[in-house]
Scaffold this active site. Structure first.
Site, mmCIF file in Angstrom:
data_model
loop_
_atom_site.group_PDB
_atom_site.id
_atom_site.type_symbol
_atom_site.label_atom_id
_atom_site.label_comp_id
_atom_site.label_asym_id
_atom_site.label_seq_id
_atom_site.Cartn_x
_atom_site.Cartn_y
_atom_site.Cartn_z
ATOM 1 C CG HIS A 1 34.787 14.709 22.114
ATOM 2 N ND1 HIS A 1 34.264 15.904 22.553
ATOM 3 C CD2 HIS A 1 35.486 14.976 21.005
ATOM 4 C CE1 HIS A 1 34.624 16.842 21.723
ATOM 5 N NE2 HIS A 1 35.377 16.320 20.779
ATOM 6 N NE ARG B 1 39.579 37.678 43.382
ATOM 7 C CZ ARG B 1 38.255 37.556 43.513
ATOM 8 N NH1 ARG B 1 37.706 36.369 43.631
ATOM 9 N NH2 ARG B 1 37.495 38.626 43.553
ATOM 10 N NE ARG C 1 42.805 39.344 39.178
ATOM 11 C CZ ARG C 1 42.122 39.732 40.245
ATOM 12 N NH1 ARG C 1 41.135 40.588 40.105
ATOM 13 N NH2 ARG C 1 42.397 39.269 41.438
ATOM 14 C CD GLU D 1 40.492 45.779 39.297
ATOM 15 O OE1 GLU D 1 39.783 45.247 40.164
ATOM 16 O OE2 GLU D 1 41.564 45.281 38.915
ATOM 17 C CG ASN E 1 35.060 42.829 44.775
ATOM 18 O OD1 ASN E 1 33.838 42.919 44.756
ATOM 19 N ND2 ASN E 1 35.684 41.670 44.671
ATOM 20 C CG ASP E 2 40.052 46.658 43.663
ATOM 21 O OD1 ASP E 2 40.335 47.044 44.807
ATOM 22 O OD2 ASP E 2 40.490 45.606 43.166
ATOM 23 N NE ARG F 1 38.725 44.559 47.901
ATOM 24 C CZ ARG F 1 39.013 43.934 46.773
ATOM 25 N NH1 ARG F 1 39.336 44.614 45.687
ATOM 26 N NH2 ARG F 1 38.967 42.628 46.707
ATOM 27 C CB CYS G 1 34.565 39.209 37.670
ATOM 28 S SG CYS G 1 35.893 40.393 37.612
#
Ligand code: PEP
Ligand code: MG
Length: 588
Positions: free
Chosen positions: A198, A305, A341, A438, A461-462, A472, A509
C-alpha cells in the site's frame, strides 16, 4: 536514456530498488524510525478493568483510523481509501474481539500482550498466503496492532517529521503515508515493500516518487543527506555530485513542461458536463510504457498487445519469461486491471509461418493461429493465469470470427486451470475472459458472441478494414478507410446494443478512440470505456469534459440516420463548433 546509462555506470553513490511510483525528486533525507514497543507480559489483577481498558483502546484506535480514512478519502477518493476501511473492519471483527476478551479472562494476561499475540497470529496467516498482496497486507496489520497497544499503554502516537523531506524508512504503513502528506513529504525510499504494497499504491495515488526495496537504505543514508529519488527507474543517488544534480534538474524541468499544459486535468475524471463518466484505459505496446499509464491516471490497461514482446525480444518468450513479464506489469498496475490480449500474430504483425500467405489479413491470424498451435496457446494461457494471483488480470481473445473459437479457447483455458491446480500453482480462478469485436461475422452476431464472454472490446482498426474491404496499411486505397462511414458507426452501435443486451460491458480500443473528432460520437453511442495510447489520454479527457452526454446522444442519433461519411463528418464538425471544442483531428 543513453545519458542515464552513462551516469549510472560512472556512479558509486547509487542504490537500486523497485521503481514503485514514478517521478523524480531531489531533497533532504529524513530517516523515519519507528519506536519499538515493549509489551508488558505481567498478569492483571482486575480482569474486568483490563477488558474495559481493551474496549476503550479499541474505540480510540477506531476514531484515529476513521480520521485517517477521511483524510485518505479526500486525497485519494473512495476506491483507494478502502484500505483503511478494511483496517477498520478488523477492529470490529467479533471473533478477534471475543477471543482477546476470553484470553484476558482465562489467562489473566495484560490486554496488550494478548492483543499483540492474537493480531500477530492474524499476520502470520497472511504472511503465509501465496498471494503477494495478502503478504503485504500483513504489514498493514502491524499498524493496527501498534495502534491498539499504544492506546492501551496510553502513549501518544509520535508524529514528528520535518517538512519537505524525502522519508527514508524500513517500511511504511498506509497510515504513515497519509500522515506524511501533512508534512509535505516529497518522496519515499524504503528497505522493504513491493509494488503491490500500500505504500507503493498510495505513493502512486498521491503522485509522490517512491523507490522501495532499497537494501541498507536506512544505514547508508543519514538524516539531512541530499538524495535524488528516480521513481521511474528505481534509483537513489546519495549525496549526488554536480553532474548528477544537473542531469536530474534538466529531467525535472522537462517533466514539468510536459505536465504543465494538462496538469489542471490530472485529478479530474473524464466526465461529460452533465456528469457521465467515461472510463479511460490505456493501450500498452511495450512494457516500458507502463509508467505513462500510471502518470496519466488511466483506470488500467485496456489492451496489452503481447505480440509486441516477440518483436521486442526477437523470439518467442517461453512460459517462464511470459509469466515474469505479465506478473511484473500486473503488480506495477495493481490494483488496477491489466487486460492481456493473447498473441495476435499474422496479418501485418509478427510472422510465424515459413511460407507467404496470399492474403495475410484474411489468413492464419490471431485466435486462428493460436488454435492451430495449441501448445503455444496453452503456454501463454498458463503464463497469464500464473501471473493472475493478484486478481487484476483479464484475458482477451483477438480476431474472433466464429462462436467455436470462443468455445474452444475457453475449453483450453479450463484445461490450463486444471493443470495448474494439480501442480498446486496459484491463479485467479475467476479471471475474466473477453473478446475483440473486430471481424464482421462477430459484429453481426454481437449478442450471441457476447453471451459467451465476460467483456467485449471493439477493435476499430480491423473492424473498419474488414467492413470497408480495405487493407488498413495500403496507401492507395486509404481514402476508403473511413472511420465515419455510416456502415462503421452503425456497426459500432449494433455491437454496443448487442453486447449490452447480453449484459456485458463494451469498450473500444482501436485508434478511433484516440481521434478527438470521434470522441463525442463514441460517447453518444454509449461505449462504457475507451482504451487508448496513454500519452493521449489527458487530451481525450479534455475533450470529454467539454460537452454533455445528452448532446452527444443527439449527435449519435442524428449521425446514425445519415448515409455518407462526408455528411457525418460535417455534422461532427458542426458539433465541435457549437460546443466550442478545438478541432484537433488526428493530432493525438
Ligand atoms: C484493432 O484492431 O482495433 C486493435 C486494437 O487491434 P490491433 O490494432 O492490434 O489489430
Ligand atoms: Mg485488431
Amino acid at each position: 536514456m543513453r545519458g542515464l546509462k552513462t551516469l549510472i555506470e560512472s556512479s558509486d553513490n547509487l542504490a537500486n530498488g523497485i521503481a514503485a511510483a514514478p517521478g523524480i525528486v531531489i531533497g533532504k533525507a529524513y530517516i523515519y524510525k519507528k519506536e519499538i514497543l515493549n509489551i508488558n507480559q505481567s498478569s492483571v489483577e482486575d480482569v474486568e478493568e483490563a477488558i474495559q481498558l481493551f474496549h476503550e483502546s479499541l474505540e480510540k484506535s477506531k476514531k484515529e483510523l476513521l480520521k485517517v480514512f477521511n483524510v485518505a478519502k479526500d486525497q485519494m477518493g473512495e476506491k483507494r481509501s478502502e484500505i483503511f476501511e478494511a483496517q477498520l473492519m478488523i477492529l470490529d471483527d467479533p471473533v478477534l474481539i471475543s477471543t482477546i476478551e476470553r484470553r484476558i479472562r482465562e489467562e489473566k494476561k495484560q490486554p496488550e500482550s494478548v492483543v499483540d499475540d492474537e493480531i500477530s497470529k492474524y499476520q502470520q496467516m497472511m504472511f503465509m498466503a501465496h498471494e503477494s498482496y495478502m503478504r503485504e497486507r500483513a504489514l498493514d496489520i502491524e499498524d493496527i496492532k501498534n495502534r491498539i497497544v499504544k492506546n492501551l499503554q496510553k502513549k501518544r502516537w509520535e508524529s514528528k517529521i520535518s517538512n519537505d523531506v524525502i522519508v527514508v524508512s524500513d517500511s511504511i504503513t498506509p497510515a504513515d503515508t497519509i500522515l506524511f502528506t501533512k508534512f509535505n513529504v516529497k518522496g519515499y525510499v524504503t528497505v522493504y515493500g513491493g509494488l503491490t504494497s500500500h505504500a507503493a499504491i498510495l505513493a502512486r495515488s498521491l503522485d509522490l516518487p517512491a523507490v522501495l526495496g532499497v537494501h541498507g537504505a536506512t544505514e547508508n543514508i543519514k538524516n539531512d543527506d541530499t538524495i535524488i529519488v528516480d521513481g521511474f527507474h528505481g534509483l537513489v543517488f546519495i549525496n549526488p555530485n554536480e553532474k548528477q544534480i544537473e542531469f536530474y534538474q534538466n529531467k525535472i524541468k522537462h517533466l514539468e513542461e510536459i505536465n504543465a499544459s494538462l496538469a489542471e486535468l490530472h485529478d479530474k475524471p473524464a466526465t461529460t458536463t452533465d456528469g457521465k463518466e467515461i472510463e479511460l484505459f490505456a493501450n500498452v505496446d511495450v512494457s516500458g510504457e507502463v509508467h505513462l499509464v500510471i502518470t496519466n491516471r488511466a483506470k488500467g490497461v485496456g489492451l496489452y498487445r503481447t505480440e509486441q514482446i516477440i518483436e521486442e525480444l526477437g523470439e518467442f518468450p517461453d512460459e517462464e519469461q511470459q509469466t515474469k513479464i505479465y506478473a511484473n506489469l500486473a503488480t506495477r498496475l495493481y490494483p488496477q486491471p491489466l487486460t492481456i490480449r493473447v498473441f495476435d500474430i499474422g496479418g501485418d504483425k509478427v510472422k510465424f509461418l515459413d511460407h507467404e500467405e496470399a492474403n495475410p489479413f484474411l489468413g492464419l491470424r490471431g485466435i486462428r493461429l493460436l488454435l492451430a498451435n495449441p501448445k503455444l496457446f496453452k503456454e501463454q494461457i498458463r503464463a497469464i493465469l500464473r501471473a493472475s494471483v493478484n486478481k487484476n488480470i483479464l484475458l482477451m481473445i483477438p480476431m474472433v470470427s466464429t462462436i467455436d473459437e470462443i468455445i474452444v479457447s475457453r475449453q483450453l483455458i479450463e484445461e490450463c486451470k486444471k493443470e495448474l491446480q494439480s501442480a498446486k500453482i496459484q491463479f485467479d480462478k475467476h479471471m475474466q475472459v473477453g473478446m475483440m469485436m473486430e471481424v464482421p461475422s462477430a459484429a453481426v452476431m454481437a449478442q450471441d458472441y457476447a453471451e459467451l464472454v465476460d467483456f467485449v472490446s471493439i477493435g476499430t482498426n480491423d473492424l473498419i478494414q474488414y467492413i470497408m474491404a480495405v487493407d488498413r496499411g495500403n496507401d492507395i486505397v486509404n481514402y476508403l478507410y473511413q472511420e465515419f462511414h455510416p456502415a462503421v458507426i452503425r456497426t459500432i452501435n449494433y455491437i454496443v446494443h448487442g453486447s449490452k443486451r447480453a449484459g456485458k460491458k463494451v469498450s473500444i480500443c482501436g485508434e478511433m478512440a484516440a481521434d478527438t473528432l470521434a470522441i463525442p460520437l463514441l460517447v453518444g453511442l454509449d461505449l462504457d470505456s475507451f482504451s487508448l495510447s496513454p500519452a493521449v489520454l489527458p487530451t481525450a479527457k479534455k475533450v470529454i469534459r467539454s460537452f454533455s452526454y445528452e448532446s452527444a446522444k443527439t449527435l449519435a442519433n442524428e449521425c446514425l440516420q445519415l448515409n455518407s461519411h462526408e455528411k457525418i463528418l460535417k455534422r461532427i464538425e458542426q458539433f465541435f463548433a457549437e460546443n466550442n471544442i478545438k478541432r484537433t483531428r488526428n493530432i493525438l
